[in-house]
Motif scaffolding. Structure first.
Motif, mmCIF file in Angstrom:
data_model
loop_
_atom_site.group_PDB
_atom_site.id
_atom_site.type_symbol
_atom_site.label_atom_id
_atom_site.label_comp_id
_atom_site.label_asym_id
_atom_site.label_seq_id
_atom_site.Cartn_x
_atom_site.Cartn_y
_atom_site.Cartn_z
ATOM 1 N N ALA A 251 0.834 -1.205 0.000
ATOM 2 C CA ALA A 251 0.000 0.000 0.000
ATOM 3 C C ALA A 251 0.868 1.254 0.000
ATOM 4 C CB ALA A 251 -0.916 -0.003 1.227
ATOM 5 N N GLY A 252 1.949 1.223 0.799
ATOM 6 C CA GLY A 252 2.856 2.368 0.849
ATOM 7 C C GLY A 252 3.533 2.613 -0.482
ATOM 8 N N ALA A 253 4.002 1.532 -1.124
ATOM 9 C CA ALA A 253 4.690 1.660 -2.419
ATOM 10 C C ALA A 253 3.750 2.215 -3.483
ATOM 11 C CB ALA A 253 5.241 0.303 -2.849
ATOM 12 N N ILE A 254 2.503 1.727 -3.501
ATOM 13 C CA ILE A 254 1.518 2.224 -4.480
ATOM 14 C C ILE A 254 1.234 3.699 -4.232
ATOM 15 C CG2 ILE A 254 -0.885 2.041 -5.233
ATOM 16 C CD1 ILE A 254 -0.690 -0.980 -4.688
ATOM 17 N N GLY A 255 1.040 4.050 -2.960
ATOM 18 C CA GLY A 255 0.751 5.444 -2.612
ATOM 19 C C GLY A 255 1.873 6.381 -3.016
ATOM 20 N N VAL A 256 3.101 5.992 -2.689
ATOM 21 C CA VAL A 256 4.264 6.824 -3.036
ATOM 22 C C VAL A 256 4.434 6.903 -4.551
ATOM 23 C CG1 VAL A 256 6.782 7.004 -2.895
ATOM 24 C CG2 VAL A 256 5.463 6.391 -0.867
ATOM 25 N N LEU A 258 2.094 6.710 -6.846
ATOM 26 C CA LEU A 258 1.068 7.603 -7.392
ATOM 27 C C LEU A 258 1.428 9.066 -7.146
ATOM 28 C CD1 LEU A 258 -2.214 5.688 -6.422
ATOM 29 C CD2 LEU A 258 -1.234 5.964 -8.706
ATOM 30 N N ILE A 259 2.030 9.346 -5.975
ATOM 31 C CA ILE A 259 2.465 10.715 -5.673
ATOM 32 C C ILE A 259 3.529 11.165 -6.667
ATOM 33 C CG2 ILE A 259 3.767 12.110 -3.999
ATOM 34 C CD1 ILE A 259 2.303 10.550 -1.793
ATOM 35 N N PHE A 260 4.497 10.282 -6.940
ATOM 36 C CA PHE A 260 5.554 10.611 -7.893
ATOM 37 C C PHE A 260 4.972 10.877 -9.288
ATOM 38 C CE2 PHE A 260 9.288 8.291 -5.596
ATOM 39 C CZ PHE A 260 9.205 9.231 -4.574
ATOM 40 N N VAL A 261 4.040 10.023 -9.692
ATOM 41 C CA VAL A 261 3.424 10.183 -11.015
ATOM 42 C C VAL A 261 2.693 11.520 -11.100
ATOM 43 C CG1 VAL A 261 1.621 9.315 -12.563
ATOM 44 C CG2 VAL A 261 3.226 7.718 -11.480
ATOM 45 N N PHE A 262 1.940 11.838 -10.054
ATOM 46 C CA PHE A 262 1.200 13.112 -10.044
ATOM 47 C C PHE A 262 2.155 14.297 -10.120
ATOM 48 C CE2 PHE A 262 0.001 16.711 -7.332
ATOM 49 C CZ PHE A 262 -1.081 17.209 -8.049
ATOM 50 N N MET A 263 3.218 14.278 -9.290
ATOM 51 C CA MET A 263 4.163 15.395 -9.255
ATOM 52 C C MET A 263 4.832 15.595 -10.611
ATOM 53 S SD MET A 263 4.024 16.777 -6.259
ATOM 54 C CE MET A 263 5.510 17.757 -6.166
ATOM 55 N N ILE A 264 5.202 14.498 -11.251
ATOM 56 C CA ILE A 264 5.906 14.599 -12.538
ATOM 57 C C ILE A 264 4.969 15.063 -13.650
ATOM 58 C CG2 ILE A 264 7.124 13.276 -14.312
ATOM 59 C CD1 ILE A 264 8.233 11.529 -12.001
ATOM 60 N N ILE A 265 3.731 14.516 -13.659
ATOM 61 C CA ILE A 265 2.781 14.903 -14.712
ATOM 62 C C ILE A 265 2.328 16.354 -14.543
ATOM 63 C CG2 ILE A 265 0.437 14.505 -15.587
ATOM 64 C CD1 ILE A 265 0.858 11.529 -15.132
ATOM 65 N N TYR A 266 2.036 16.732 -13.309
ATOM 66 C CA TYR A 266 1.465 18.062 -13.072
ATOM 67 C C TYR A 266 2.521 19.164 -13.067
ATOM 68 C CZ TYR A 266 -1.877 21.491 -11.342
ATOM 69 O OH TYR A 266 -2.692 22.584 -11.228
ATOM 70 N N TYR A 267 3.684 18.869 -12.434
ATOM 71 C CA TYR A 267 4.707 19.914 -12.314
ATOM 72 C C TYR A 267 5.907 19.693 -13.235
ATOM 73 C CZ TYR A 267 2.113 21.642 -8.322
ATOM 74 O OH TYR A 267 1.123 22.153 -7.525
ATOM 75 N N ARG A 268 5.877 18.597 -13.992
ATOM 76 C CA ARG A 268 6.887 18.340 -15.014
ATOM 77 C C ARG A 268 8.300 18.269 -14.436
ATOM 78 N NH1 ARG A 268 3.977 22.000 -19.781
ATOM 79 N NH2 ARG A 268 1.970 20.924 -19.585
ATOM 80 N N VAL A 269 9.246 19.041 -14.982
ATOM 81 C CA VAL A 269 10.650 18.924 -14.552
ATOM 82 C C VAL A 269 10.823 19.199 -13.046
ATOM 83 C CG1 VAL A 269 13.002 19.745 -14.904
ATOM 84 C CG2 VAL A 269 11.484 19.463 -16.866
ATOM 85 N N LEU A 305 3.457 7.548 6.119
ATOM 86 C CA LEU A 305 2.741 7.938 4.901
ATOM 87 C C LEU A 305 2.137 9.337 5.045
ATOM 88 C CD1 LEU A 305 0.966 4.569 3.991
ATOM 89 C CD2 LEU A 305 3.025 5.547 2.981
ATOM 90 N N LEU A 306 1.699 9.653 6.274
ATOM 91 C CA LEU A 306 1.152 10.987 6.530
ATOM 92 C C LEU A 306 2.219 12.053 6.325
ATOM 93 C CD1 LEU A 306 -1.084 12.886 7.529
ATOM 94 C CD2 LEU A 306 -0.380 12.351 9.877
ATOM 95 N N THR A 307 3.427 11.794 6.833
ATOM 96 C CA THR A 307 4.506 12.778 6.684
ATOM 97 C C THR A 307 4.966 12.876 5.227
ATOM 98 O OG1 THR A 307 6.185 11.108 7.276
ATOM 99 C CG2 THR A 307 5.329 12.499 9.043
ATOM 100 N N ILE A 308 4.864 11.784 4.484
ATOM 101 C CA ILE A 308 5.174 11.852 3.046
ATOM 102 C C ILE A 308 4.187 12.799 2.366
ATOM 103 C CG2 ILE A 308 5.190 10.568 0.871
ATOM 104 C CD1 ILE A 308 6.195 8.143 2.447
ATOM 105 N N GLY A 309 2.915 12.686 2.760
ATOM 106 C CA GLY A 309 1.904 13.593 2.232
ATOM 107 C C GLY A 309 2.199 15.040 2.583
ATOM 108 N N MET A 310 2.695 15.263 3.816
ATOM 109 C CA MET A 310 3.037 16.623 4.229
ATOM 110 C C MET A 310 4.246 17.150 3.453
ATOM 111 S SD MET A 310 2.482 16.324 8.346
ATOM 112 C CE MET A 310 2.847 18.050 8.614
ATOM 113 N N ALA A 311 5.199 16.255 3.178
ATOM 114 C CA ALA A 311 6.372 16.651 2.392
ATOM 115 C C ALA A 311 5.951 17.030 0.970
ATOM 116 C CB ALA A 311 7.389 15.512 2.360
#
Length: 419
Positions: A251-256, A258-269, A305-311
């Motif tokens: 669950a942690g790996a999937i969550g992290v 998805l966060i990486f995918v979102f950050m890269i797609i939305y904010y690019r470089v 996972l909560l602190t990853i979300g905060m980061a």
């Protein structure tokens, strides 16, 4: 001069990325070079009951008016007693004014553990007339060994005072028995053959090596200053723990991911550099857990996972501030500097309030609540470091070498105005 500065920034950026990725890879996979092994995070982190099963025993002091010093001394003796019987990675915590919880990860016999913990540990040597001639205070060390006939026994080594007493007592009782009693119960009654001057004695009659280890552990830890009893005993099945850990990690790996995918797609470089900084953050947190001997539990994973979300939230605040500055028409370098400065107060404020809440949970909570609070506090401090230092450094280096030089790389269209 400018070209030299750009080359230096390029080397620093490349070196930083390589070091972060290598550090994370070694941390998650481990490394062995010429017989020297670096443990992976999975090997180095202590796992709680809910991740690998075990026994949780809540001991309660029967005596009235227990001082904080006595409570702490009892806790230390119980912890020593459990570890002496061969149980590793125990977590012993005080709950309230008279209770002590002992969490023992792994598959163990709860009845034997409770029996060892509830003994007061009062060791006495009595002569044939029933007089107490030595006590547990005269014992320097107790060890479970096999004797010449391969029977389990407890070998006692007396301290200097005990050695002198024992030599005198055995000289006066040749041909007579000296009873060895634990909590008033006779455990051995050897007959003295000759005077024993080397300060060594043996307790026999053990049915197994485990029993010998348990008795040696009780003797070594010393007598408890109070009487304790088991208020509750909870067994957590190893199968439950074995299923919980892989599921939590998945669950942690999937969550992290998805966060990486979102950050890269939305904010690019910039999102790529934020993901690299988050990789370092996760690796540092797990490294700190291993070095500090933090016991990781399911609530602890939730806090991580909560602190990853905060980061991630900190990075989003920074990038949105940068985009606002770019929309005003200023240069990318100035926008990056202003974005970090403008976002800092919001990031520090939000993290500070969460840290205070975690601090309160730590002082008023117990057991898994304390674990959640510790994990949360560690994560908050490191998330601030990675967001405000690491991400900032990577972004600035990327701007310096021209890797970030267009508005489109920040998802800002030329002429766009958010006002």
């Amino acid at each position: 001069m400018k070209r030299r500065s750009k080359s230096k920034s390029s080397v620093l950026l490349l070196l930083s990325v390589v070091i972060i990725i290598s550090f994370a890879f070694i941390g998650f996979k481990g490394l062995e070079v010429a017989g020297w092994r670096v443990k992976s995070f999975d090997e180095g982190i202590t796992k709680g009951l809910d991740l690998q099963g075990g026994v949780s025993v809540l001991m309660e002091i029967v005596d009235e008016d227990v001082s904080s010093d006595v409570l702490e001394r009892t806790k230390q003796l119980l912890e020593l007693r459990v570890n002496k019987i061969g149980v590793a990675e125990t977590v012993v915590t005080v709950e309230g004014d008279k209770r002590i919880r002992i969490d023992i990860p792994g598959a163990f016999n709860s009845s034997e553990i409770v029996d060892g913990l509830t003994k007061t540990g009062n060791l006495e040597f009595k002569d044939s007339e029933g007089n107490v001639v030595l006590t547990g205070k005269d014992v320097k060390e107790a060890t479970a060994i096999l004797d010449d006939t391969s029977r389990p026994v407890v070998s006692l080594e007396l301290n200097e005072d005990g050695q002198s007493k024992f030599a005198d007592v055995t000289a006066k009782n040749i041909g007579k028995s000296i009873g060895i009693y634990m909590d008033g119960e006779a455990v051995s009654s050897p007959v003295v053959q000759n005077a024993i001057t080397d300060g060594k004695a043996v307790i026999n009659g053990m049915s197994s090596m485990d029993e010998a280890k348990k008795l040696a552990g009780v003797i070594s830890s010393g007598a408890l200053p109070v009487t304790v009893e088991a208020a509750s005993v909870k067994n957590v099945g190893a199968q439950l723990g074995a299923e919980a850990l892989p599921n939590a990690l998945k669950a942690g790996a999937i969550g992290v991911g998805l966060i990486f995918v979102f950050m890269i797609i939305y904010y690019r470089v910039p999102g790529i550099f934020a993901s690299i900084a988050l990789t370092l953050y996760i690796s540092l947190v797990l490294l700190l857990f291993a070095e500090m001997k933090v016991t990781l539990t399911l609530p602890g994973i939730a806090a991580l996972l909560l602190t990853i979300g905060m980061a991630v939230d900190a990075n989003i605040l920074i990038f949105e501030r940068i985009r606002e500055e770019l929309s005003r028409g200023i240069s990318i370098k100035s926008a990056v500097k202003a974005g970090f400065e403008n976002a800092m107060s919001s990031i520090v404020d939000s993290n500070s309030t969460t840290f205070i809440a975690a601090l309160i949970l730590y002082f008023i909570g117990s057991g898994s609540v304390k674990g959640f609070a510790v994990t949360l506090m560690i994560g908050i401090v490191l998330s601030l470091f990675t967001a405000l230092i690491v991400t900032k450094t990577l972004i600035n280096l990327a701007v310096e070498i021209g890797l970030l030089k267009s508005l489109g790389q920040f998802r800002v269209k030329r002429g766009e105005n958010n006002a």
